[in-house]
Structures are given as structure tokens and as C-alpha cells.
Design a protein around this motif. Sequence first.
Motif, PDB file in Angstrom:
ATOM      1  N   ARG A   1      30.162  26.545  43.158  1.00 54.72           N
ATOM      2  CA  ARG A   1      31.107  26.583  42.050  1.00 54.72           C
ATOM      3  C   ARG A   1      32.415  27.250  42.479  1.00 54.72           C
ATOM      4  O   ARG A   1      32.408  28.282  43.142  1.00 54.72           O
ATOM      5  N   ILE A   2      33.511  26.669  42.071  1.00 55.29           N
ATOM      6  CA  ILE A   2      34.833  27.193  42.421  1.00 55.29           C
ATOM      7  C   ILE A   2      35.368  27.954  41.208  1.00 55.29           C
ATOM      8  O   ILE A   2      35.914  27.362  40.273  1.00 55.29           O
ATOM      9  N   TYR A   3      35.191  29.261  41.211  1.00 54.85           N
ATOM     10  CA  TYR A   3      35.600  30.082  40.081  1.00 54.85           C
ATOM     11  C   TYR A   3      37.107  30.283  40.080  1.00 54.85           C
ATOM     12  O   TYR A   3      37.719  30.552  41.116  1.00 54.85           O
ATOM     13  N   LYS A   4      37.691  30.167  38.877  1.00 51.02           N
ATOM     14  CA  LYS A   4      39.128  30.310  38.726  1.00 51.02           C
ATOM     15  C   LYS A   4      39.512  31.553  37.928  1.00 51.02           C
ATOM     16  O   LYS A   4      40.657  31.999  38.001  1.00 51.02           O
ATOM     17  N   ASN A   5      38.557  32.096  37.167  1.00 52.69           N
ATOM     18  CA  ASN A   5      38.833  33.254  36.324  1.00 52.69           C
ATOM     19  C   ASN A   5      37.800  34.340  36.596  1.00 52.69           C
ATOM     20  O   ASN A   5      36.594  34.064  36.603  1.00 52.69           O
ATOM     21  N   ILE A   6      38.262  35.555  36.800  1.00 55.42           N
ATOM     22  CA  ILE A   6      37.341  36.632  37.147  1.00 55.42           C
ATOM     23  C   ILE A   6      37.744  37.919  36.450  1.00 55.42           C
ATOM     24  O   ILE A   6      38.932  38.220  36.277  1.00 55.42           O
ATOM     25  N   ARG A   7      36.731  38.670  36.014  1.00 55.31           N
ATOM     26  CA  ARG A   7      36.918  40.023  35.486  1.00 55.31           C
ATOM     27  C   ARG A   7      36.082  40.945  36.351  1.00 55.31           C
ATOM     28  O   ARG A   7      34.873  40.768  36.473  1.00 55.31           O
ATOM     29  N   CYS A   8      36.706  41.914  36.971  1.00 53.69           N
ATOM     30  CA  CYS A   8      35.998  42.726  37.969  1.00 53.69           C
ATOM     31  C   CYS A   8      36.338  44.198  37.800  1.00 53.69           C
ATOM     32  O   CYS A   8      37.168  44.584  36.983  1.00 53.69           O
ATOM     33  N   SER A   9      35.672  45.028  38.610  1.00 51.60           N
ATOM     34  CA  SER A   9      35.975  46.445  38.694  1.00 51.60           C
ATOM     35  C   SER A   9      36.488  46.736  40.099  1.00 51.60           C
ATOM     36  O   SER A   9      36.532  45.862  40.956  1.00 51.60           O
ATOM     37  N   LYS A  10      36.849  47.975  40.339  1.00 49.54           N
ATOM     38  CA  LYS A  10      37.394  48.323  41.653  1.00 49.54           C
ATOM     39  C   LYS A  10      36.355  48.156  42.754  1.00 49.54           C
ATOM     40  O   LYS A  10      36.693  48.038  43.923  1.00 49.54           O
ATOM     41  N   PHE A  11      35.074  48.114  42.380  1.00 51.02           N
ATOM     42  CA  PHE A  11      34.026  47.957  43.382  1.00 51.02           C
ATOM     43  C   PHE A  11      33.851  46.507  43.810  1.00 51.02           C
ATOM     44  O   PHE A  11      33.050  46.206  44.671  1.00 51.02           O
ATOM     45  N   SER A  12      34.587  45.593  43.177  1.00 48.62           N
ATOM     46  CA  SER A  12      34.412  44.178  43.467  1.00 48.62           C
ATOM     47  C   SER A  12      35.631  43.572  44.149  1.00 48.62           C
ATOM     48  O   SER A  12      35.803  42.367  44.137  1.00 48.62           O
ATOM     49  N   ILE A  13      36.476  44.397  44.729  1.00 46.72           N
ATOM     50  CA  ILE A  13      37.708  43.893  45.335  1.00 46.72           C
ATOM     51  C   ILE A  13      37.412  42.903  46.456  1.00 46.72           C
ATOM     52  O   ILE A  13      38.060  41.858  46.576  1.00 46.72           O
ATOM     53  N   ASN A  14      36.436  43.182  47.292  1.00 43.43           N
ATOM     54  CA  ASN A  14      36.101  42.264  48.387  1.00 43.43           C
ATOM     55  C   ASN A  14      35.661  40.908  47.857  1.00 43.43           C
ATOM     56  O   ASN A  14      35.982  39.868  48.432  1.00 43.43           O
ATOM     57  N   HIS A  15      34.938  40.924  46.753  1.00 42.59           N
ATOM     58  CA  HIS A  15      34.486  39.684  46.160  1.00 42.59           C
ATOM     59  C   HIS A  15      35.671  38.906  45.592  1.00 42.59           C
ATOM     60  O   HIS A  15      35.737  37.684  45.685  1.00 42.59           O
ATOM     61  N   LEU A  16      36.608  39.653  45.026  1.00 42.93           N
ATOM     62  CA  LEU A  16      37.785  39.014  44.474  1.00 42.93           C
ATOM     63  C   LEU A  16      38.601  38.358  45.581  1.00 42.93           C
ATOM     64  O   LEU A  16      39.129  37.251  45.415  1.00 42.93           O
ATOM     65  N   LEU A  17      38.706  39.024  46.705  1.00 40.15           N
ATOM     66  CA  LEU A  17      39.436  38.447  47.848  1.00 40.15           C
ATOM     67  C   LEU A  17      38.743  37.186  48.342  1.00 40.15           C
ATOM     68  O   LEU A  17      39.396  36.235  48.778  1.00 40.15           O
ATOM     69  N   PHE A  18      37.422  37.169  48.291  1.00 43.24           N
ATOM     70  CA  PHE A  18      36.659  35.986  48.710  1.00 43.24           C
ATOM     71  C   PHE A  18      36.992  34.783  47.823  1.00 43.24           C
ATOM     72  O   PHE A  18      37.075  33.647  48.290  1.00 43.24           O
ATOM     73  N   LEU A  19      37.208  35.038  46.529  1.00 41.35           N
ATOM     74  CA  LEU A  19      37.499  33.960  45.585  1.00 41.35           C
ATOM     75  C   LEU A  19      38.989  33.654  45.479  1.00 41.35           C
ATOM     76  O   LEU A  19      39.375  32.655  44.865  1.00 41.35           O
ATOM     77  N   GLY A  20      39.813  34.489  46.082  1.00 41.74           N
ATOM     78  CA  GLY A  20      41.259  34.468  45.904  1.00 41.74           C
ATOM     79  C   GLY A  20      41.967  33.127  45.938  1.00 41.74           C
ATOM     80  O   GLY A  20      42.772  32.831  45.046  1.00 41.74           O
ATOM     81  N   PRO A  21      41.742  32.262  46.941  1.00 41.60           N
ATOM     82  CA  PRO A  21      42.530  31.029  47.050  1.00 41.60           C
ATOM     83  C   PRO A  21      42.471  30.127  45.821  1.00 41.60           C
ATOM     84  O   PRO A  21      43.384  29.321  45.612  1.00 41.60           O
ATOM     85  N   ASN A  22      41.418  30.231  45.006  1.00 35.73           N
ATOM     86  CA  ASN A  22      41.274  29.355  43.839  1.00 35.73           C
ATOM     87  C   ASN A  22      41.523  30.070  42.519  1.00 35.73           C
ATOM     88  O   ASN A  22      41.503  29.425  41.471  1.00 35.73           O
ATOM     89  N   LEU A  23      41.759  31.363  42.564  1.00 37.49           N
ATOM     90  CA  LEU A  23      41.870  32.128  41.332  1.00 37.49           C
ATOM     91  C   LEU A  23      43.154  31.816  40.564  1.00 37.49           C
ATOM     92  O   LEU A  23      44.230  31.713  41.146  1.00 37.49           O
ATOM     93  N   GLU A  24      42.993  31.695  39.229  1.00 31.08           N
ATOM     94  CA  GLU A  24      44.131  31.512  38.345  1.00 31.08           C
ATOM     95  C   GLU A  24      44.274  32.672  37.365  1.00 31.08           C
ATOM     96  O   GLU A  24      45.335  32.845  36.777  1.00 31.08           O
ATOM     97  N   SER A  25      43.185  33.447  37.181  1.00 34.18           N
ATOM     98  CA  SER A  25      43.230  34.569  36.249  1.00 34.18           C
ATOM     99  C   SER A  25      42.414  35.730  36.812  1.00 34.18           C
ATOM    100  O   SER A  25      41.272  35.548  37.229  1.00 34.18           O
ATOM    101  N   VAL A  26      42.995  36.935  36.822  1.00 36.68           N
ATOM    102  CA  VAL A  26      42.335  38.135  37.323  1.00 36.68           C
ATOM    103  C   VAL A  26      42.510  39.260  36.312  1.00 36.68           C
ATOM    104  O   VAL A  26      43.632  39.545  35.867  1.00 36.68           O
ATOM    105  N   SER A  27      41.387  39.872  35.918  1.00 36.70           N
ATOM    106  CA  SER A  27      41.412  41.032  35.046  1.00 36.70           C
ATOM    107  C   SER A  27      40.607  42.136  35.710  1.00 36.70           C
ATOM    108  O   SER A  27      39.417  41.958  35.980  1.00 36.70           O
ATOM    109  N   CYS A  28      41.236  43.246  36.000  1.00 37.30           N
ATOM    110  CA  CYS A  28      40.565  44.348  36.704  1.00 37.30           C
ATOM    111  C   CYS A  28      40.403  45.522  35.742  1.00 37.30           C
ATOM    112  O   CYS A  28      41.387  46.041  35.202  1.00 37.30           O
TER     113      CYS A  28
END
Length: 508
Positions: free
Chosen positions: A89-116
Motif C-alpha cells: 500500500r502506498i500511504y499518502k497521509n500519516i499522523r505520527c509522533s517523534k518516535f516515528s520519524i524514520n518511518h515517515l522518511l520511509f514513506l516520504g516520496p508519496n506523502l501528501e499530508s503529515v501531522s506530527c
Amino acid sequence: MEQELFLEQSSLGEPRPGSSGPHINQFPNEILDEIFAFLTLKDRKSVSLVCHRWNKLAFAPLYMREVLLNMVRYNYKESDFEVLKKSERIYKNIRCSKFSINHLLFLGPNLESVSCKDGLYKCQLRPILQCSPKLRELKVSLRQSDKIDNDTMPVMEQLTSLRLNANKWSIKGFEISEIFPKVTRMDICISCEGEYTTLLKVLPHFGPQLQCLQISGDFSLRGIPFNQMPFPQLESFILSDYSRESETEMEFDTFRNFFVQLTNLRSFDMIPPILDEYLQEITYNCKKLQELRINVNFLRDSAFASLAQLAHLKTLSIDGELHEDVLIQCSKPINTIRNLELRDLWGSLDLLPYVIPNAVNIILPIYADGLFELVSSFPNLKRLSISDVHGDFQTSDLEVFVSLEELILDIPRDFYEIFDRLPGNPSLKRLRIFYSGNSKIKKTLDNDILRLLQRLPALRFLELDLGFRITEDGFRRIRQEFNQCVIQQRIRKNSLLFAGGFYDRFYF
């Protein structure tokens, strides 16, 4: 005659011997796309388990724009990240915490919405922006770093929606007007009056292009320099989440000069109590308003009557005292309102249908008198939400709801009799019953739910809150007899969702 779609398949994906009609896997992807378009996220997760082809179709990039990957979890495990990396699955929207930054970077190229959720330092935000060129929405809180950071931030040409705490706009190398030049939606959080000067530095730059503005925090309105902020394109304006101890403190001239320019405003939401003369200025200047949500200490008849000037008003929400004398003095009905929400109506409801005759969606407190007269006067009512339902609640009043399609009830602790007292309805499709008590669950409602469904033949969705208990055997019986109705129940202890007898833990 409609042909049956057979979901059973052999090991080779071919129709079973003796089946009639085409096998669903013989349909082209375009047809399956049309079918899957009607499914909820939960149903998509179910059909994605059928085969690899269905998995790709159920979570195609187009559908993923409506899916939020929530990675804010206290019991987060590294094995969860391994599952994420293996997902197609190609996730485009993510809500994360500071402990998930590496995961957010992994999804980065397809992301359209980020909430930290947790605050970030500038050095942590930079790589997120650098690896997310398609980012359209950003919600983040910045922290002041003790380290000197001279690296510049990348320019986000695609980003149009920004939420940021105002007190960190002055961080060196973080000039938001240069980093986010295309922003049209802005959510600003203010923590003290000293941050008003920040508004003067930033908002005049974005003002001419902003279409949506939300200002929140715990502060007084008096110091905000609204009259120095031009918003010719503003369509939605929200003032929320701050002190409600007193009425609007904004100087009247400042208020009037600000709203006189908002000729394109279509939605206005103001949580602190608003004075009558301020409301009249809004109705006089903002003729295109379609949604109005206000809080009043006491609304007078002249201010309420001014709502008739809004020829496009469809949604009206009033939080505060609305007396029946105001309705009596209203000279003509407000025919445009379709959605009405009242939190504190004093007096009888029987005048409401004459003042707002075309409402089809109503939210109101049950302790107001005249429920029967109200509902019988709205023959086209489709959705009703009532609160403070208690033992004296006359459910017989609901028998006139022949056209009602959705009913939402907020009941107190241990009022289980509501299931037997609700009258039958041939049109009701959605029923939501919320539980305002906090005692332990004492009664199993398997049989009560079955009897309720027998009286509601058109019901397709039943949502129950924490205070109701249905056993797994009860779910199986409900599914056998009423498989057209989805039952949803949330249980806080295990964070489970029951739906037609199945469990769905909220994994990504």
C-alpha cells in the motif's frame, strides 16, 4: 435479470463447476474499481485478503488519498515497521509522533499530508520536507533548539495547508513566507498575547491568497490587529479553543472594518460568545455565508432576525441561550436553513417549524418542550440528534418520524430500556446510541438488539457506544437473521471494533 456474482473460486481462480453467470475475477479492473468504490475502509481491508489482484485494486493510489495511517501508539514495536515495509500500500497521509520519524522518511516520496503530534526541532523537520516533494498539508509544532542551525529549509511549492504554532516562526532560517509560498489554508495556534506581533509579520503576506484561516489558543481577542490583515479571498474563518469567560472583547470598529472586506466568506465559526451588534455586522457584510456557528450568552430578536439577510445560509449552529421570545418576534421564516443545531433552547419548540421550516437535519437538547409538535411539523426530516435522553423521554413522540433516515441518541447510565421503547420505523437506515454513563456494563443486550432490528426493517447501520455489551454469540445470531445491517461497537479495553461478528484491530 441480474446475474449473481460468485465469490467462491477454485485454486486456479476459475468458477466452480455448476456455477451460473460470470466469475467475478473475469471482470476487468475497471469494473472492479466501480464495485470497490462503494466499500468502506474496513470492507476494503477484507476484500484485499482475497488475492494479490484484489489487494492492489482495493488500495489503489486513488483510494489511498482517503486513508490515514495513524502511527501514534504508546505500545509501538519495531516489528510493526517491518510489516509496514513489506506492505504494497502506498500511504499518502500519516499522523505520527517523534518516535516515528524514520518511518515517515520511509514513506516520504508519496506523502501528501503529515501531522506530527510531538514537537520537532528544525533539524528534524528539514529531512521530512526534503524527502516529501508532493506534500500538500503539514501540521507540526516546532521546538526552539539550543544548537546553532544555519541550514536553510527546502521550498515546498506543492504545500497549500499549514498548521504551526506562532511562537516558533521567528526561528532562524525558518521564514515561512519563503518556505511555503503557495499556502491557502492556515491554522495558527497562539499561546500568549506577545505573539500578536508575529501575526503582523506573516499574515499580511499570506492574507491576499488565504482561503481558509483558523486561529486558536488561550488569549483575548482585543489585542489581535484584525484591521491590519487583508483577506479578500477568505472563504472559511474559525476562531476557536480559547477562553470563554467573557463575550467578544474585540473593539467594534476593528471588528466592523475586518468583516467589511470578507465578501467571499462562506463559513464562519466563532467559539467565544458574540454580541448582537457584531452578529448583525456579519450578516450585513457577508452575504455569501452558507455555514454559521456561533456562541451567544443571550441572543436578542433583532440579531436573530438579521439571519434572514443571508440568502445562502444552509447550516446554523447556536451554542447558548435561545429563548422562544426570539422566535415569536421573527417577522419572516428563514427558508434556506437545512441543518440546525441548538444547544440551549428555552421554551417550547412548537414555534421553530414556522421560523426554520425547511430543516432536514436537526440537533437539539431533549429537555426542551414540544418534541412531538416539532417532529410532526417537519415532514421531510431526515436526520435527528437529541441529547440528555432520560427515563421520562417519550419515545412515542418518535412514531411520527416516517421519513427519518438517521437517529442519534445520547442516553444516561443504565437506560437500557431505550431498545424496547424505540418505536418501529420503516425508513430508518442509521441508528447511533451513545452512552454518557461510566458504570460497569451489567446487562447483555443480545435479545434487545434482535427485537430492535425486527422493528427497523430498513436499518443498515447500528452504532453502539461503550456502555452496551453484545456477546460473540449474539453477533453471530444477528448476522444470521439480519445480515444486511452492520453493527459497530467500541470497547475501550481492547480497542476492538465489532462489525457483523468480526473483529478489526486498527493495524496499518
